[in-house]
Design an enzyme around this catalytic site. Structure first.
Site, PDB file in Angstrom:
ATOM      1  N   GLY A 122       0.821  -1.212   0.000  1.00 50.82           N
ATOM      2  CA  GLY A 122       0.000   0.000   0.000  1.00 50.82           C
ATOM      3  C   GLY A 122       0.847   1.249   0.000  1.00 50.82           C
ATOM      4  O   GLY A 122       0.601   2.192  -0.764  1.00 50.82           O
ATOM      5  N   ASP A 168       4.805  -9.982   7.195  1.00 47.53           N
ATOM      6  CA  ASP A 168       3.990 -11.046   6.585  1.00 47.53           C
ATOM      7  C   ASP A 168       4.654 -11.705   5.377  1.00 47.53           C
ATOM      8  O   ASP A 168       4.215 -12.761   4.936  1.00 47.53           O
ATOM      9  CB  ASP A 168       2.630 -10.493   6.138  1.00 47.53           C
ATOM     10  CG  ASP A 168       1.755 -10.086   7.314  1.00 47.53           C
ATOM     11  OD1 ASP A 168       1.983 -10.615   8.414  1.00 47.53           O
ATOM     12  OD2 ASP A 168       0.861  -9.244   7.129  1.00 47.53           O
ATOM     13  N   ASN A 533      31.995 -22.838   4.845  1.00 47.61           N
ATOM     14  CA  ASN A 533      33.177 -22.959   3.981  1.00 47.61           C
ATOM     15  C   ASN A 533      33.150 -24.190   3.085  1.00 47.61           C
ATOM     16  O   ASN A 533      34.189 -24.621   2.585  1.00 47.61           O
ATOM     17  CB  ASN A 533      34.441 -23.005   4.850  1.00 47.61           C
ATOM     18  CG  ASN A 533      34.488 -24.231   5.770  1.00 47.61           C
ATOM     19  OD1 ASN A 533      33.450 -24.798   6.100  1.00 47.61           O
ATOM     20  ND2 ASN A 533      35.677 -24.620   6.174  1.00 47.61           N
ATOM     21  N   ARG A 655      39.057  -3.841  25.248  1.00 47.73           N
ATOM     22  CA  ARG A 655      38.645  -5.125  25.805  1.00 47.73           C
ATOM     23  C   ARG A 655      38.614  -6.156  24.674  1.00 47.73           C
ATOM     24  O   ARG A 655      38.402  -5.805  23.518  1.00 47.73           O
ATOM     25  CB  ARG A 655      37.243  -5.033  26.421  1.00 47.73           C
ATOM     26  CG  ARG A 655      37.131  -4.064  27.596  1.00 47.73           C
ATOM     27  CD  ARG A 655      37.798  -4.626  28.841  1.00 47.73           C
ATOM     28  NE  ARG A 655      37.539  -3.793  29.996  1.00 47.73           N
ATOM     29  CZ  ARG A 655      38.272  -2.713  30.330  1.00 47.73           C
ATOM     30  NH1 ARG A 655      39.278  -2.362  29.554  1.00 47.73           N
ATOM     31  NH2 ARG A 655      37.983  -2.022  31.411  1.00 47.73           N
TER      32      ARG A 655
END
Length: 779
Positions: A122, A168, A533, A655
């Site tokens: 739409g 959907d 792979n 980190r």
């Protein structure tokens, strides 16, 4: 990208002097934010100005602050968010000419002549109508004194490109719409939870999912969880379905099943058009069978939550293609929609897709349900045919006297069990006797082989790992014992499900045919490995689950860094020498870099990133680096961590996270369950045909190259390729294919991470036609 565009065109200059607006309209869908982010960043990369249109078409009509300039930073940290951050709304005003005149005026004043619309059919139809009457709207605006002749001349043409955002998956011309995969994740999470309680109490559960006019969610859910029955609007049940349903549920209980699952699309109906409701089904089962029955209606839960890795990658790829389509468009180019076919981004004329979508609704209204299934597309039709085949419970009376063995090879991965279940049940449906080989080639050599029946594989689709047991051992040193057991157990065909070892092991069996006549049986290898792979296939079972595990972990990492701001994370992924997981997870999680073996890098590349983060020009909320485990023997994860920790002192801290074997675990994603189911079923159907070809003089004798194949996804189709022919395409030392399709996606990841690179515009997606696609969909 069009054929008229020459490779010499500088992509960073394509959008200079042009403006693009992006809006989301209609129902929201997870992954829309990824599409918005990609549209903004690639638009800026090309030199164009990019504008947000907040609140969909309503914002376009209202103008003002609803249309605002987007920046690179304004789309940061939004990949993991569900819904749409720029808002969406149903707009009655845009349906009137006066409303569209206001929208046109707002665009002209800002010099916007390129509009990217993310929404359902739409929303996209409205965009095309807007484009069609654009010239007339400008004439009226000039006449009313709202814009000048000069402004009208500068904005004489409006380019429209659509991306389909709908959970959907109801838009014809694309395999998947943005948001569908995430909605399936929400549904399967509920199904898995319901299954545990249903088994405890021996209950029947009726699950209603969205899909007023399209049964895709219901159908794939039924495939992914092995539901006893599914109701979809495209294919109403035959008359007398009530008796058939009750008989099937009773038969399942008689076979020892402790639960029944029924999936219902909200638009389910009888052939006469009367709705079939969850409550109606519940009353039927309770009254006729006396089963303890419960109903669950999922509702808007399906729209919520974080987008899956698939939807993030899909949205990102579509956003890039949409910008290129806009900038390459001419006044004669029809409004197009960017779609997905296999692993290919494809441009299709917008109104052709809308027309075929409407034809599905018309076909259902006219009772042409077979046509409705075909018009939905190849993917939908395959799903339906696979479900119909696997829905049989009663095996045929006539036996084929064929024994088919199934085994898992290599590292375990999510989805293996779904493939085994489908292969076993499809084999039984074909009249074959199915044999389970435990512990891979070692088990085949040691005789760990036993019959496996229909009920043996109940509930396997949702289980991770390998229920058969798997090992990495290759058959080369035990060929004598293996040949003896093939003869002893009278094995006529072999299904090998696994990773690179499965391919190499299959190849060793083929090469041993010269010495051992027992090896002259049809063999099919189904790729199943997180590394993705295996030569001969663009996708492997298990890779999607691993990808989602990595992506969700990175989301948590980024969230943990939200308070500390200036932090860099190094994340190591699996994959051996294959950089698929690192690359795709980098794109899905919004990583700043993904270091892989296939693309060489050196200390200068690492230094560039350090200097980028050290500069004052960039605020580091959380920078994320992906490193494939075998990308470089010297630039290890520890080396990169130490480098960044040293160079970032006082500016940012660092980190590291090594994700390890958590990438191989967990329950399979809907994609891997569905993919494994279709691969297992198709493999056995192929073997059945191949066995007929190889039956000579009262026995099976298969010694041709095409009697031992890899079943793989290649671009847009599942294909069988001889193991021997794939040798030339394989790097055996590094255990990867020599050509890998996903490497072409790496530039997208880099551009979205603000790399200073050139996008190769010579790789283009031609404007195709949905009519051509429909013609082969019915084959």
């Amino acid at each position: 990208m069009s054929e008229d565009l020459q490779p010499t065109v500088d992509p960073t200059k394509m959008g200079v002097g042009r403006s693009i607006a992006v809006l989301t309209s209609g129902g929201d869908a997870q992954g829309m934010n990824a599409a918005v982010r990609a549209t903004v960043r690639v638009g800026i990369y090309t030199g164009a100005k990019v504008y947000f249109v907040h609140e969909g078409y309503q914002g376009l009509v209202d103008g003002g602050e609803n249309i605002c300039l987007a920046t690179w930073e304004s789309v940061s940290m939004m990949l993991q968010l569900g819904g749409t951050v720029i808002g969406s709304a149903r707009c009655k005003d845009f349906r009137t000419r006066d409303g569209r005149m206001k929208a046109a005026c707002n665009l002209v004043k800002l010099g916007i002549t390129n509009l990217c619309v993310i929404g359902g059919d739409g929303s996209l139809t409205g965009a095309n109508e807007f484009r069609t009457e654009w010239s007339g709207l400008l004439v009226d605006l000039v006449r009313a004194g709202k814009i000048t002749e000069e402004e009208a001349k500068k904005s004489s043409h409006l380019n429209i490109v659509g991306m389909v955002g709908s959970i959907d998956n109801d838009f014809c011309g694309t395999d998947m719409t943005i948001g569908t995969d995430s909605a399936l994740h929400r549904i399967i999470e509920v199904v898995d939870a319901i299954t545990t309680t249903a088994q405890s109490h021996q209950r029947t559960f009726i699950l209603e999912v969205m899909g007023r006019h399209c049964g895709y969610l219901a159908l794939v859910t039924a495939l992914a969880c092995g539901a006893d029955w599914v109701f979809i609007p495209e294919m109403p049940p035959d008359d007398g379905w009530e008796d058939h349903l009750c008989r099937r549920l009773s038969d399942q209980r008689a076979r020892g099943s402790r639960l029944n699952v029924i999936i219902v699309a909200e638009g389910a109906m009888c052939k006469d058009g009367k709705p079939i409701t969850s409550d109606q089904i519940k009353k039927l089962v309770t009254d006729r069978l006396g089963f303890d029955t419960r109903t669950t209606v999922l509702g808007h839960v399906q729209r919520g939550g974080t987008p899956s890795a698939f939807d993030r990658i899909l949205g990102s790829r579509m956003g890039v293609e949409a910008v290129m389509a806009l900038l390459e468009a001419t006044p004669d180019t029809p409004a197009c929609v960017v779609t997905l076919s296999g692993n290919q981004a494809v441009r299709l004329p917008l109104m052709e897709c809308v027309q075929v979508t409407k034809e599905v609704t018309a076909a259902m209204a006219q009772g042409r349900f077979d046509d409705a299934i075909k018009l939905r597309g190849k993917s939908f039709e395959n799903n339906w045919n696979t479900y119909k085949l696997l829905a049989h419970i009663n095996p045929p009376d006539t036996k084929s006297n064929i024994n088919v063995a199934i085994m898992n090879i290599g590292a375990p991965c999510a989805g293996m069990n779904a493939a085994v279940r489908a292969a076993v049940r499809m084999g039984i449906i074909q009249g074959h006797s199915m044999l389970a080989v435990h512990e891979g080639f070692d088990g085949l050599a040691q005789g760990q082989i036993e019959p496996i029946i229909w009920t043996s594989v109940s509930g396997w689709t949702g289980k991770g790992g390998s229920m058969l047991g798997t090992k990495r051992t290759l058959p080369g040193k035990r060929l004598e014992e293996i040949s003896q057991n093939i003869a002893k157990f009278n094995i006529h065909a072999l299904v090998i499900i696994g990773g690179f070892e499965a391919y190499v092991g299959g190849l060793e069996l083929v090469q041993a045919r010269e010495k051992y006549e027992e090896m002259c049986i049809p063999i099919v290898v189904i790729p199943a490995t997180v590394s993705n792979n295996v030569p001969g296939s663009d996708f492997s079972i298990g890779a999607d689950t691993a990808l989602n595990t990595i992506t969700s972990t990175c989301d948590r990492i980024k969230q943990s860094a939200a308070g500390t701001k200036r932090r860099v994370f190094i994340v190591e992924t699996m994959g051996g020498y294959c950089g698929y997981l690192a690359t795709m997870a980098g794109l899905a999680a919004g990583a700043d870099a993904a270091y892989i073996f296939e693309e060489k890098f050196d200390i200068k590349d690492l230094e560039i990133k350090v200097h980028l983060f050290s500069g004052n020009s960039r605020i580091i909320y959380c920078s994320l680096f992906k490193r494939n485990e075998s990308c470089n023997s010297n630039y290890t994860t520890d080396f990169i961590f130490n480098l960044y920790s040293e160079e970032g002192k006082g500016i940012f801290d660092c980190r590291k996270n090594v994700l390890g074997h958590m990438q191989q675990g967990g329950t399979p994603t809907p994609f891997d369950r569905n993919f494994g189911t279709k691969m297992g079923a198709k493999a056995v159907l192929w073997l059945t045909d191949k066995l007929k070809e190889c039956y000579r003089h009262g026995r099976i004798f298969a010694n041709t190259a095409d009697s031992a194949c890899v079943l793989g996804m290649r671009k847009r189709a599942l294909t069988f390729q001889p193991l021997a022919e794939l040798k030339e395409d394989t790097d055996f030392e590094r255990r990867i294919p020599k050509i890998q399709w996903w490497l072409k996606i790496r530039p997208i990841m880099k551009i979205l991470a603000k790399y200073d690179i050139k996008l190769d515009t010579s790789e283009h997606a031609d404007l195709e036609h949905v009519i051509k696609k429909s013609s082969f969909l019915g084959k």
